[in-house]
Write an enzyme that holds these catalytic residues in place. Structure first.
Site, short mmCIF file in Angstrom:
data_model
loop_
_atom_site.label_atom_id
_atom_site.label_comp_id
_atom_site.label_asym_id
_atom_site.label_seq_id
_atom_site.Cartn_x
_atom_site.Cartn_y
_atom_site.Cartn_z
N GLY A 24 -8.87 7.78 4.39
CA GLY A 24 -7.65 7.12 3.97
C GLY A 24 -6.59 7.15 5.06
CB THR B 98 -13.87 2.27 2.86
OG1 THR B 98 -13.29 3.12 1.89
CG2 THR B 98 -13.04 1.01 2.99
CG LEU B 99 -17.13 1.72 -2.37
CD1 LEU B 99 -17.95 2.65 -3.25
CD2 LEU B 99 -17.24 0.29 -2.87
CG ASN B 100 -8.89 2.58 -1.24
OD1 ASN B 100 -8.57 3.15 -0.20
ND2 ASN B 100 -8.00 2.26 -2.15
CG ASP C 118 -5.97 0.49 0.96
OD1 ASP C 118 -5.48 1.54 0.51
OD2 ASP C 118 -6.98 0.49 1.70
CB THR D 10 -12.58 6.54 4.19
OG1 THR D 10 -11.85 6.62 4.46
CG2 THR D 10 -12.05 5.68 5.05
#
Length: 563
Positions: free
Chosen positions: A465, A390-392, A414, A372
């Protein structure tokens, strides 16, 4: 008794002294400002504006620079959300969130017994959604850019080809994730596997530079077709992933209408679904304005208790009602109805914590018929861009695309992979966020812009997140209710509640002993977050004299740059 003693022990652990200065003023500039997660990326954005570029130009350049120098979240293999306000007051929101591949299905992470296969949605090729970042930047430039596209991508190419020095934090993280990079990449990524990275070591990414050159020269086709698409498809085939060249070719970023609403004398402009951030933020602010938070003070027991209870109820709504609006009828107007929001607090007790098991998502009024990373930018003309990308998880799926040196996201986690089953951030989901081919997964990203008296007032957002929403919420209150400067508002300790699990996540020392004890006696369970803190925010505040103050988060390598 044993349980109470245990939580008292945990509580004492959260009460250490905070050393971040609440009244610290950040970098102040006269005309333009960039605040991002990395000093090199911030410098790139500032330089673009010095050369005559606007906020959108700077946003494109910063996005690609972060993909090089901040690989744990900056990306071309992920996606994001952008909120923009032009100097004339017009606004827009760009959704370049990743999408589920065409072969995705609701039960893809379940075994034959219908149980979740641990880790499958979090690491490796099956965790990746179709990336949206490159198409998002192309659409942003097409509508709002002023400088040539190639000029905006070139700084990232130079950083990748020539190399850049690692910060201490980045060196440590590369070492920490070394085994994951080996395990979840189909071809051993030797370029990132030095035995022990140290601060100041140079990281060169020649193959990533070639990918960026194709994007510079061919635009969208440089990523979603041709050589780069071939590399992604080959990586997916070797690793058993789902993304195909057809998925890449079909991806489209979407312009959406921002979520906006009033909080006291401010107008709040934020991201609509499939982000939950804008709706949740406005719900939190609507609740807060009905109580004397400014009079109570920052991090006092009454103030913290109210914020926790508001967060508890808002996250319950998030779990049930929010998802991709192209696949699910999100009751936006109902969720933002002031009477509905007031009803959600009807059982609020100033002296007692609620029980999350007894807090159910509400039934909003039906709509009327017809971690994030974040960066904030303001240009010399007063145009503003707030971007969360983001890439998570950190480094996404931990999967490098062989021959391209960039990481794939793990955004499929997600989705609600099973109703009632928590994702890696502990967030509960339901049918609104179930997996479907081509669907965008729900997000907590909350890029936000505030106006005051019709003029630009603040640009803010965060990584983190599920904690993004509460981080942005608390920073806004730190400035508007508690009178802190932008840097002090970002410095201030943070805490977080998300309905389930039923505890308050708190940074070390964020609340202090007196407030923590009071919250504990009210029934709150406080759990410390010792490593890394909560969120990583980037904010810009327009001062009364028209100058800009940047708030760069001390929890990371974040930096402000401008002129």
């Amino acid at each position: 008794m044993i349980k109470r003693i245990f939580f008292l022990f945990i509580l004492v652990g959260t009460c250490g002294c905070m050393h971040r200065e609440l009244h610290e003023v950040g970098l102040v500039t006269n005309k333009a400002m960039v605040v991002s997660a990395h000093p090199l990326a911030s410098a790139v954005g500032a330089e673009i504006m010095k050369q005559g570029g606007n906020a959108a130009d700077a946003a494109v350049a910063v996005q690609f620079a972060l993909a090089v120098v901040y690989p744990d979240a900056g990306n071309i293999g992920g996606g994001g959300f952008l909120v923009l306000r032009q100097q004339d007051g017009s606004t827009a929101a760009l959704d370049y969130r990743e999408k589920a591949p065409a072969a995705a299905r609701p039960d893809m992470y379940l075994n034959e017994e219908g149980e979740v296969i641990e880790g499958l949605s979090e690491k490796g090729h099956m965790a990746a959604g179709v990336p949206g970042t490159v198409d998002g930047m192309i659409k942003l430039h097409a509508r709002y850019g002023s400088l040539p596209w190639a000029m905006l991508v070139q700084p990232a190419i130079d950083l990748a080809a020539n190399g850049f020095p690692l910060t201490q934090k980045e060196a440590r993280k590369l070492n920490d994730y070394r085994l994951d990079f080996i395990r979840y990449s189909s071809i051993r990524p030797e370029f990132i596997l030095k035995d022990n990275w140290e601060e100041g070591d140079t990281l060169r990414l020649g193959e990533l530079a070639q990918v960026l050159e194709r994007i510079r020269d061919q635009g969208r086709a440089g990523f979603y077709a041709g050589t780069t698409a071939d590399l992604i498809a080959a990586e997916m085939k070797r690793g058993g992933g789902l993304i195909t060249k057809e998925d890449l070719a079909a991806y489209e970023a979407i312009w959406r209408e921002p979520i906006s609403g009033k909080y006291e004398n401010y107008n709040v402009i934020s991201m609509p679904p499939p982000s939950s951030g804008g709706i949740a933020l406005l719900q939190l602010l609507h609740i807060t304005q009905n109580y004397p938070v400014a009079e109570w003070g920052l991090h006092t027991a009454p103030s913290a208790h109210l914020k926790i209870e508001a967060e508890r109820r808002v996250y319950a709504d998030r779990a049930k009602h929010l998802g991709d609006p192209d696949y699910y009828d999100v009751p936006v107007r109902g969720l933002l109805d002031t009477a509905y929001i007031r009803r959600s607090m009807a059982d609020f007790s100033p002296g007692k914590a609620s029980d999350s098991d007894k807090i159910a998502p509400g039934v909003p009024v039906p709509p009327e018929s017809p971690n994030t990373t974040h960066y904030s930018i303001v240009d010399p003309a007063g145009n503003a861009v707030s971007v969360t990308t983001t890439l998570n998880s950190s480094y996404g799926a931990k999967t490098f695309v062989a021959g391209a040196q960039f990481l794939l996201n793990n955004e499929m986690d997600d989705f609600s992979i099973k109703p009632g089953y928590p994702n890696s951030y502990g967030l509960i989901g339901g049918e609104a966020n179930a997996i479907a081919p081509g669907k965008r997964m729900l997000s907590s990203m909350t890029p936000t812009i505030l106006e005051k008296d019709g003029k630009l007032f603040m640009v803010v957002g965060s990584m983190g997140g599920s904690t993004i929403i509460t981080t942005v919420y608390q920073i806004i209150l730190n400035v508007t209710a508690h009178g802190l400067p932008m840097q002090g508002a970002v410095n201030a300790g943070r805490f977080h509640h998300q309905w389930k699990p039923d505890w308050v996540l708190s940074e070390w020392g964020a609340l202090g002993m007196k407030t923590s004890l009071s919250l504990w006696w009210k029934g709150h369970k406080i759990v410390p977050k010792p490593e890394g803190g909560i969120g990583r925010a980037a904010g810009i505040l327009v001062l009364p004299n028209g100058k800009l103050e940047g708030g760069a988060d001390p929890r990371g390598d974040d930096a402000a740059a401008g002129f």
